[in-house]
Scaffold this motif. Structure first.
Motif, PDB file in Angstrom:
ATOM      1  N   MET A   1       0.847  -1.199   0.000  1.00 52.75           N
ATOM      2  CA  MET A   1       0.000   0.000   0.000  1.00 52.75           C
ATOM      3  C   MET A   1       0.880   1.245   0.000  1.00 52.75           C
ATOM      4  O   MET A   1       1.880   1.298   0.710  1.00 52.75           O
ATOM      5  N   ASN A   2       0.506   2.248  -0.803  1.00 49.08           N
ATOM      6  CA  ASN A   2       1.258   3.492  -0.856  1.00 49.08           C
ATOM      7  C   ASN A   2       1.227   4.197   0.488  1.00 49.08           C
ATOM      8  O   ASN A   2       0.189   4.268   1.139  1.00 49.08           O
ATOM      9  N   LYS A   3       2.382   4.744   0.895  1.00 46.14           N
ATOM     10  CA  LYS A   3       2.457   5.386   2.197  1.00 46.14           C
ATOM     11  C   LYS A   3       3.216   6.701   2.126  1.00 46.14           C
ATOM     12  O   LYS A   3       4.025   6.933   1.243  1.00 46.14           O
ATOM     13  N   ASN A   4       2.944   7.513   3.094  1.00 49.15           N
ATOM     14  CA  ASN A   4       3.658   8.750   3.351  1.00 49.15           C
ATOM     15  C   ASN A   4       4.717   8.448   4.421  1.00 49.15           C
ATOM     16  O   ASN A   4       4.508   7.595   5.285  1.00 49.15           O
ATOM     17  N   SER A   5       5.855   9.132   4.372  1.00 49.37           N
ATOM     18  CA  SER A   5       6.961   8.830   5.290  1.00 49.37           C
ATOM     19  C   SER A   5       6.579   9.037   6.755  1.00 49.37           C
ATOM     20  O   SER A   5       7.025   8.287   7.629  1.00 49.37           O
ATOM     21  N   LEU A   6       5.778  10.061   7.051  1.00 47.81           N
ATOM     22  CA  LEU A   6       5.350  10.276   8.430  1.00 47.81           C
ATOM     23  C   LEU A   6       4.430   9.153   8.891  1.00 47.81           C
ATOM     24  O   LEU A   6       4.535   8.674  10.022  1.00 47.81           O
ATOM     25  N   ILE A   7       3.537   8.723   8.011  1.00 49.82           N
ATOM     26  CA  ILE A   7       2.641   7.624   8.359  1.00 49.82           C
ATOM     27  C   ILE A   7       3.437   6.354   8.623  1.00 49.82           C
ATOM     28  O   ILE A   7       3.124   5.579   9.535  1.00 49.82           O
TER      29      ILE A   7
END
Length: 228
Positions: free
Chosen positions: A1-7
């Motif tokens: 799943m695509n993620k953001n670095s903070l997440i």
């Protein structure tokens, strides 16, 4: 799943909650995401697109004062009970972003201290980077600033090629288009970049880093100091 670095820094349980409450949306090039002083409606965690923070003054065109990609979040100030957007924002690079409604975001922050701590750390990064941006605009010449800006764009696009015009760059950097054209032509002659029909390509990243002002590495250091 695509993620953001903070997440990605959060425990899996909170990540799954964000994905459940949020929506993966398209970031369309040049789309206005928010307008300064208007109410905050959504919180954005970019994945592979990136967003320019812009500020207007009097009758002058908007000037870019910051950039947010998968390393950051747009709308974090809502965690401090700030209800209106502090800056305008528009899509600089197309891609995707996780978007949460304001109330859902606040509910998660209220019950999960890990997310609140990450958001507060990122806000410290943003404050420090904004002050650096002001100094950079005043003291550094167009060429080094352009090199820094291209490197920052490449980092967030996660690709050596991205859509970008000289006109847009000149608007974001607050300089005349001829200045950007001259600096970009020199980079091109030296084999650092290539561009055609609104598409920019980084050919020699080490050389572009050498041509960049010190603010590129300073920005990365600020981020690693507060977030890691």
């Amino acid at each position: 799943m695509n993620k953001n670095s903070l997440i990605e820094l959060l425990p899996k349980q909170i990540q799954e909650l964000i994905f459940y409450k949020g929506e993966l949306i398209d970031l369309t090039l040049s789309k206005i995401i928010c307008v300064v002083d208007e109410p905050i409606e959504y919180i954005h965690f970019p994945v592979d697109g990136f967003i320019s923070l812009v500020q207007s003054l009097d009758q002058h065109p908007p000037l870019e004062i910051g950039m947010i990609g998968r390393e950051g979040v747009l709308g974090a100030e809502i965690a401090l009970d700030i209800q209106n957007n502090l800056f305008g924002a528009l899509v600089q690079g197309s891609g995707n972003s996780w978007r949460l409604e304001k109330n859902d975001f606040l509910e998660i922050i209220k019950t999960h201290i890990e997310l609140k701590n990450i958001i507060l750390s990122y806000m410290a990064v943003r404050i420090k980077q904004l002050s650096l941006s002001a100094a950079c605009e005043h003291f550094h010449e167009i060429g080094p600033r352009l090199a820094k800006w291209l490197l920052m764009s490449e980092d967030r696009a996660q690709s050596t090629t991205f859509l970008m015009t000289h006109e847009f760059i000149s608007l974001m950097l607050g300089v005349r288009r001829v200045g950007i054209t001259t600096a970009a032509a020199e980079f091109r002659r030296n084999g650092l970049i290539e561009y055609r029909r609104g598409e920019m390509q980084i050919l020699n990243r080490p050389a572009l880093m050498a041509a960049s002002c010190s603010c590129y590495l300073q920005n990365r250091k600020i981020y690693s100091t507060f977030i890691g």
